[in-house]
Design a protein around this motif. Structure first.
Motif, PDB file in Angstrom:
ATOM      1  N   VAL A  33       0.831  -1.209   0.000  1.00  0.00           N
ATOM      2  CA  VAL A  33       0.000   0.000   0.000  1.00  0.00           C
ATOM      3  C   VAL A  33       0.863   1.256   0.000  1.00  0.00           C
ATOM      4  CG1 VAL A  33      -1.808   1.251   1.246  1.00  0.00           C
ATOM      5  CG2 VAL A  33      -1.711  -1.248   1.398  1.00  0.00           C
ATOM      6  N   CYS A  34       0.463   2.223  -0.789  1.00  0.00           N
ATOM      7  CA  CYS A  34       1.097   3.540  -0.724  1.00  0.00           C
ATOM      8  C   CYS A  34       0.037   4.555  -0.335  1.00  0.00           C
ATOM      9  CB  CYS A  34       1.711   3.907  -2.067  1.00  0.00           C
ATOM     10  SG  CYS A  34       2.536   5.505  -2.033  1.00  0.00           S
ATOM     11  N   LEU A  35       0.305   5.319   0.703  1.00  0.00           N
ATOM     12  CA  LEU A  35      -0.610   6.365   1.166  1.00  0.00           C
ATOM     13  C   LEU A  35      -0.021   7.717   0.804  1.00  0.00           C
ATOM     14  CD1 LEU A  35      -3.027   7.452   2.830  1.00  0.00           C
ATOM     15  CD2 LEU A  35      -1.584   7.227   4.856  1.00  0.00           C
ATOM     16  N   MET A  36      -0.771   8.482   0.035  1.00  0.00           N
ATOM     17  CA  MET A  36      -0.300   9.807  -0.363  1.00  0.00           C
ATOM     18  C   MET A  36      -1.061  10.866   0.432  1.00  0.00           C
ATOM     19  SD  MET A  36      -0.432  11.502  -4.148  1.00  0.00           S
ATOM     20  CE  MET A  36       0.520  10.245  -4.960  1.00  0.00           C
ATOM     21  N   ASP A  37      -0.318  11.772   1.030  1.00  0.00           N
ATOM     22  CA  ASP A  37      -0.935  12.839   1.817  1.00  0.00           C
ATOM     23  C   ASP A  37      -1.108  14.071   0.923  1.00  0.00           C
ATOM     24  OD1 ASP A  37      -1.785  14.605   3.722  1.00  0.00           O
ATOM     25  OD2 ASP A  37      -0.152  14.210   5.141  1.00  0.00           O
ATOM     26  N   LEU A  38      -2.345  14.404   0.619  1.00  0.00           N
ATOM     27  CA  LEU A  38      -2.603  15.563  -0.254  1.00  0.00           C
ATOM     28  C   LEU A  38      -3.264  16.709   0.505  1.00  0.00           C
ATOM     29  CD1 LEU A  38      -3.787  14.026  -3.644  1.00  0.00           C
ATOM     30  CD2 LEU A  38      -1.823  15.511  -3.278  1.00  0.00           C
ATOM     31  N   ASP A  39      -3.108  16.708   1.809  1.00  0.00           N
ATOM     32  CA  ASP A  39      -3.718  17.749   2.638  1.00  0.00           C
ATOM     33  C   ASP A  39      -2.618  18.611   3.251  1.00  0.00           C
ATOM     34  OD1 ASP A  39      -5.072  19.297   4.456  1.00  0.00           O
ATOM     35  OD2 ASP A  39      -6.020  17.628   5.514  1.00  0.00           O
ATOM     36  N   PRO A  40      -2.664  19.935   3.040  1.00  0.00           N
ATOM     37  CA  PRO A  40      -1.650  20.810   3.643  1.00  0.00           C
ATOM     38  C   PRO A  40      -1.585  20.708   5.170  1.00  0.00           C
ATOM     39  CG  PRO A  40      -2.929  22.010   2.009  1.00  0.00           C
ATOM     40  CD  PRO A  40      -3.587  20.673   2.176  1.00  0.00           C
ATOM     41  N   GLN A  41      -2.631  20.207   5.805  1.00  0.00           N
ATOM     42  CA  GLN A  41      -2.544  20.011   7.256  1.00  0.00           C
ATOM     43  C   GLN A  41      -1.542  18.904   7.607  1.00  0.00           C
ATOM     44  OE1 GLN A  41      -6.678  20.640   9.310  1.00  0.00           O
ATOM     45  NE2 GLN A  41      -7.080  19.429   7.499  1.00  0.00           N
ATOM     46  N   ASN A  79       4.966  -3.432   4.209  1.00  0.00           N
ATOM     47  CA  ASN A  79       4.125  -3.271   3.021  1.00  0.00           C
ATOM     48  C   ASN A  79       3.539  -1.872   2.877  1.00  0.00           C
ATOM     49  OD1 ASN A  79       4.226  -5.915   1.978  1.00  0.00           O
ATOM     50  ND2 ASN A  79       2.792  -6.602   3.566  1.00  0.00           N
ATOM     51  N   LEU A  80       4.094  -0.918   3.607  1.00  0.00           N
ATOM     52  CA  LEU A  80       3.455   0.405   3.613  1.00  0.00           C
ATOM     53  C   LEU A  80       4.434   1.530   3.280  1.00  0.00           C
ATOM     54  CD1 LEU A  80       0.869   2.021   4.154  1.00  0.00           C
ATOM     55  CD2 LEU A  80       1.411   1.980   6.588  1.00  0.00           C
ATOM     56  N   TRP A  81       4.075   2.305   2.270  1.00  0.00           N
ATOM     57  CA  TRP A  81       4.871   3.454   1.849  1.00  0.00           C
ATOM     58  C   TRP A  81       4.035   4.717   2.045  1.00  0.00           C
ATOM     59  CZ3 TRP A  81       5.129  -1.314  -0.154  1.00  0.00           C
ATOM     60  CH2 TRP A  81       6.384  -1.866  -0.428  1.00  0.00           C
ATOM     61  N   VAL A  82       4.693   5.827   2.323  1.00  0.00           N
ATOM     62  CA  VAL A  82       3.969   7.088   2.489  1.00  0.00           C
ATOM     63  C   VAL A  82       4.605   8.152   1.602  1.00  0.00           C
ATOM     64  CG1 VAL A  82       3.335   8.930   4.100  1.00  0.00           C
ATOM     65  CG2 VAL A  82       3.265   6.561   4.864  1.00  0.00           C
ATOM     66  N   ILE A  83       3.769   8.914   0.945  1.00  0.00           N
ATOM     67  CA  ILE A  83       4.231  10.103   0.226  1.00  0.00           C
ATOM     68  C   ILE A  83       3.756  11.290   1.064  1.00  0.00           C
ATOM     69  CG2 ILE A  83       3.994  11.464  -1.895  1.00  0.00           C
ATOM     70  CD1 ILE A  83       3.750   8.741  -3.344  1.00  0.00           C
ATOM     71  N   PRO A  84       4.669  11.880   1.818  1.00  0.00           N
ATOM     72  CA  PRO A  84       4.246  12.826   2.856  1.00  0.00           C
ATOM     73  C   PRO A  84       3.960  14.234   2.329  1.00  0.00           C
ATOM     74  CG  PRO A  84       6.617  12.516   2.970  1.00  0.00           C
ATOM     75  CD  PRO A  84       6.133  11.667   1.834  1.00  0.00           C
ATOM     76  N   ALA A  85       3.226  14.977   3.163  1.00  0.00           N
ATOM     77  CA  ALA A  85       2.963  16.390   2.898  1.00  0.00           C
ATOM     78  C   ALA A  85       3.557  17.213   4.030  1.00  0.00           C
ATOM     79  CB  ALA A  85       1.463  16.636   2.815  1.00  0.00           C
ATOM     80  N   HIS A  86       3.579  18.486   3.798  1.00  0.00           N
ATOM     81  CA  HIS A  86       4.139  19.440   4.744  1.00  0.00           C
ATOM     82  C   HIS A  86       3.239  20.660   4.642  1.00  0.00           C
ATOM     83  CE1 HIS A  86       7.029  22.675   5.820  1.00  0.00           C
ATOM     84  NE2 HIS A  86       7.465  21.773   6.669  1.00  0.00           N
TER      85      HIS A  86
END
Ligand SMILES: Nc1ncnc2c1ncn2[C@@H]1O[C@H](COP(=O)(O)OP(=O)(O)OP(=O)(O)O)[C@@H](O)[C@H]1O
Ligand SMILES: [Mg+2]
Length: 280
Positions: A33-41, A79-86
């Motif tokens: 699973v890859c979780l992408m963070d698309l929230d500026p928070q 099994n977990l990847w994250v595409i982080p936000a800031h």
């Protein structure tokens, strides 16, 4: 690979809790699973313990520059990847406002990323979206095949829903013909209350009017699994842990495990049986 955006422009309905813990549950079940963070928070990133320091690259750099998704992706468990936000992601909304083709940036980056592999590198790509229908959310809708809609069953749950559905429909017509709203996730469910039962009925009735609904949400249904209100789910983010690391025996963990099985198309009864057996 299934790609799913978790969307509701209403704030605080359980988007991030669902995106994070569903991702963790799917990965625990052996899915990549890859979780992408698309929230500026950046709540999803923080929930999983990723507080970026000044200068560390994030989804902002992907959307506004030449940075690739692979450069910002981090593996946080087997099994977990994250595409982080800031927090700087908030500036992307403004920076992209005048740009031609701004809604398709993420889709193009994804296509470029997938082209570097023989097989898709994950089974699920989930996106946690901000409580708005701005350019970031439009990028998510343009890049994914499915939308999951978390709803909190209270008095105004359906308020604003038609605007959201209209947006999804327009994106499907103009930018992404494969887009479908597949599921409504009832979050912070207070079982036993009349209000929860009534709103749940309203939601089900709303989505059962299939004959008049546009194709984009004609297959939408509520997941059978309801995410009960559970304090452990609210506590887990401050420890930078998913519910499975923070409180694996809690109702919250049980509900998201069940939801993951439902999403995978597996019978959900077994998860509960296994859970009870594990507890002796
Ligand atoms: N099932 C639950 N039981 C108890 N608390 C919950 C549950 N789901 C979410 N919460 C809490 O409710 C608050 C809002 O949830 P969450 O952050 O997931 O919503 P959101 O839709 O992502 O919000 P935003 O629109 O700000 O991004 C958070 O404090 C979260 O910890
Ligand atoms: Mg959120």
């Amino acid at each position: 690979m299934r790609s799913i955006a978790v969307i509701n422009q209403k704030g605080g309905v359980g988007k991030t809790t669902t995106a994070v813990n569903l991702s963790a549950a799917l990965s625990e079940a052996g899915q990549r699973v890859c979780l992408m963070d698309l929230d500026p928070q950046a709540h999803a990133s923080l929930h999983l313990g990723l507080a970026l320091r000044e200068g560390e690259k994030s989804i902002y750099d992907v959307l506004t520059g030449d940075t690739t998704l692979a450069e910002v992706r981090r593996q946080i468990s087997q099994n977990l990847w994250v595409i982080p936000a800031h927090l700087d992601l908030a500036a992307a909304e403004m920076e992209l406002a005048g740009e031609v083709g701004r809604e398709v940036i993420l889709r193009d980056k994804l296509v470029a990323d997938l082209a570097t592999y023989d097989q898709p590198p994950y089974d699920y790509l989930l996106m946690d979206c901000a409580p708005s229908l701005g350019v970031l959310t439009l990028n998510a809708l343009t890049a994914v095949d499915e939308v999951f809609l978390p709803l909190q069953p209270h008095f105004l749950a359906l308020h604003g829903l038609s605007k959201l559905l209209r947006t999804i429909d327009i994106v499907a017509q103009r930018l992404n013909p494969t887009l479908k709203l597949t599921g409504v996730v009832l979050c912070m469910y207070e079982s036993g209350t009349r209000l929860a039962a009534e709103v749940t009925n309203d939601v089900e009735e709303f989505f059962s009017r299939r004959t008049t609904s546009p194709a984009v949400w004609s297959q939408a249904q509520s997941f059978t699994t309801r995410i009960r209100r559970n304090i452990r789910l609210a506590e887990a983010p401050s420890f930078g842990q998913s519910i499975f690391d923070y409180a694996p025996q809690s109702h919250g963990a049980e509900d998201y495990r069940r939801l993951a099985r439902e999403v995978m198309g597996l019978p959900i009864g077994e998860a509960v049986t296994a859970e009870l057996e594990a507890r002796g």
